[in-house]
Design an enzyme around this catalytic site. Structure first.
Site, PDB file in Angstrom:
ATOM      1  N   ASN A  89      -3.206   5.640  -7.687  1.00 26.10           N
ATOM      2  CA  ASN A  89      -3.423   5.136  -9.044  1.00 26.10           C
ATOM      3  C   ASN A  89      -2.338   4.136  -9.431  1.00 26.10           C
ATOM      4  O   ASN A  89      -1.170   4.313  -9.089  1.00 26.10           O
ATOM      5  CB  ASN A  89      -3.431   6.297 -10.046  1.00 26.10           C
ATOM      6  CG  ASN A  89      -4.544   7.288  -9.745  1.00 26.10           C
ATOM      7  OD1 ASN A  89      -5.541   6.927  -9.123  1.00 26.10           O
ATOM      8  ND2 ASN A  89      -4.370   8.529 -10.167  1.00 26.10           N
ATOM      9  N   VAL A  90      -2.737   3.118 -10.195  1.00 29.41           N
ATOM     10  CA  VAL A  90      -1.783   2.101 -10.620  1.00 29.41           C
ATOM     11  C   VAL A  90      -1.264   2.372 -12.038  1.00 29.41           C
ATOM     12  O   VAL A  90      -0.424   1.651 -12.545  1.00 29.41           O
ATOM     13  CB  VAL A  90      -2.385   0.679 -10.529  1.00 29.41           C
ATOM     14  CG1 VAL A  90      -2.653   0.313  -9.069  1.00 29.41           C
ATOM     15  CG2 VAL A  90      -3.664   0.545 -11.349  1.00 29.41           C
ATOM     16  N   HIS A 106      -0.685   1.913  -4.022  1.00 29.77           N
ATOM     17  CA  HIS A 106      -1.486   0.755  -4.428  1.00 29.77           C
ATOM     18  C   HIS A 106      -0.788  -0.062  -5.510  1.00 29.77           C
ATOM     19  O   HIS A 106      -1.429  -0.807  -6.247  1.00 29.77           O
ATOM     20  CB  HIS A 106      -2.875   1.201  -4.905  1.00 29.77           C
ATOM     21  CG  HIS A 106      -3.764   1.654  -3.780  1.00 29.77           C
ATOM     22  ND1 HIS A 106      -4.975   2.260  -3.983  1.00 29.77           N
ATOM     23  CD2 HIS A 106      -3.604   1.575  -2.426  1.00 29.77           C
ATOM     24  CE1 HIS A 106      -5.521   2.534  -2.794  1.00 29.77           C
ATOM     25  NE2 HIS A 106      -4.712   2.142  -1.846  1.00 29.77           N
ATOM     26  N   CYS A 117       7.500 -15.543  -2.997  1.00 30.48           N
ATOM     27  CA  CYS A 117       8.714 -15.031  -2.334  1.00 30.48           C
ATOM     28  C   CYS A 117       8.752 -13.513  -2.243  1.00 30.48           C
ATOM     29  O   CYS A 117       9.652 -12.960  -1.612  1.00 30.48           O
ATOM     30  CB  CYS A 117       9.975 -15.545  -3.036  1.00 30.48           C
ATOM     31  SG  CYS A 117      10.378 -14.702  -4.580  1.00 30.48           S
ATOM     32  N   CYS A 136      12.482 -17.336  -7.705  1.00 26.01           N
ATOM     33  CA  CYS A 136      12.290 -18.635  -7.035  1.00 26.01           C
ATOM     34  C   CYS A 136      11.696 -19.698  -7.956  1.00 26.01           C
ATOM     35  O   CYS A 136      11.536 -20.846  -7.548  1.00 26.01           O
ATOM     36  CB  CYS A 136      11.432 -18.472  -5.778  1.00 26.01           C
ATOM     37  SG  CYS A 136       9.667 -18.199  -6.100  1.00 26.01           S
TER      38      CYS A 136
HETATM   39 ZN   LIG Z   1       9.380 -15.896  -6.242  1.00 22.69          ZN
END
Ligand SMILES: [Zn+2]
Length: 234
Positions: A89-90, A106, A117, A136
């Site tokens: 489950n998220v 998950h 990145c 980044c």
């Molecule tokens: Zn990044």
């Protein structure tokens, strides 16, 4: 020392009001899986995907952990050995119920991931298209959830736990379908007892030693109480 490894799936959060892609009605019913839960869908229409996950994140933030989440947290606290809690489950309902740590194989709605990145950070309540990565600066922020066609997280770590397990339980997810099916086979191979707790029996019978059928909020607390009573824990 007894080591328990538990895998939980959508069935444990269903009673907290969070639907899945298999349910009729609700958020998922308004979308096709390939549009909102694949890398290709995100590449085609990031606004649609962010909108979908923003809505799911909003729903999950309002949901409350139920008696099953709380029982597993109680087991983790009071069991004399290790209790490894792995979830598909998220949502953050295990943590909201007091569990710690939780392995989110998950990913989680609470996380953002840089598609360029790999940097991870806490997601804002609403993610937007083109949001820059704090590491980044590329405009490649995405929800830190595993989409269809992507590799689940922490698989090596989970299998390392499974080979040390003395008890493996699958809760609220079909025991016949990957990854639970692979987990139960691994646990059986090392001699662990295997238990399935699910709303409905798996088609074609169960490969588990023991099966408890019923709503998670009923069968999970009962199972946890039995385990803890057997160990003399309070
Ligand atoms: Zn990044």
């Amino acid at each position: 020392m007894e080591k328990i490894v538990i895998l939980t799936g959508a069935g444990i959060s269903a009673e907290s009001g969070l639907g899945t892609f298999r349910d009729e009605g609700g958020l998922w019913a308004q979308h096709r899986i390939e549009d909102v839960a694949t890398p290709e869908g995100f590449a085609r229409n990031p606004a649609l995907v962010h909108g979908f996950y923003n809505a799911r994140r909003g729903q999950a933030a309002k949901a409350q952990p139920n008696a099953a989440h709380q029982a597993l947290a109680r087991l983790q606290k009071n069991w004399p050995g290790e209790v490894i809690l792995v979830t598909q489950n998220v949502d953050g309902l295990h943590e909201a119920g007091g569990a710690e740590p939780v392995i989110h194989m998950h990913g989680t709605l609470a996380g953002a991931l840089c598609g360029a990145c790999g940097h991870r950070w806490a997601s804002p309540p609403e993610m937007e298209v083109g949001e820059p990565c704090p590491a980044c600066q590329q405009p490649t922020a995405r929800p830190d959830v595993v989409w269809f066609g992507e590799m689940p997280y922490f698989m090596d770590e989970i299998y390392d736990h499974l080979i040390e397990a003395t008890l493996f339980a699958s809760i609220g997810t079909s025991g016949q379908v990957y990854p639970a099916a692979g987990f139960v086979q691994e646990a059986r191979a090392v001699g662990a007892k295997t238990v399935e707790l699910n709303l409905e029996p798996s088609a074609g019978g169960s490969i588990f030693d023991e099966v408890h059928l019923g709503p998670a909020s009923e069968v999970v607390p009962r199972w946890v109480d039995t385990l803890l009573a057997g160990n003399g824990a309070r």
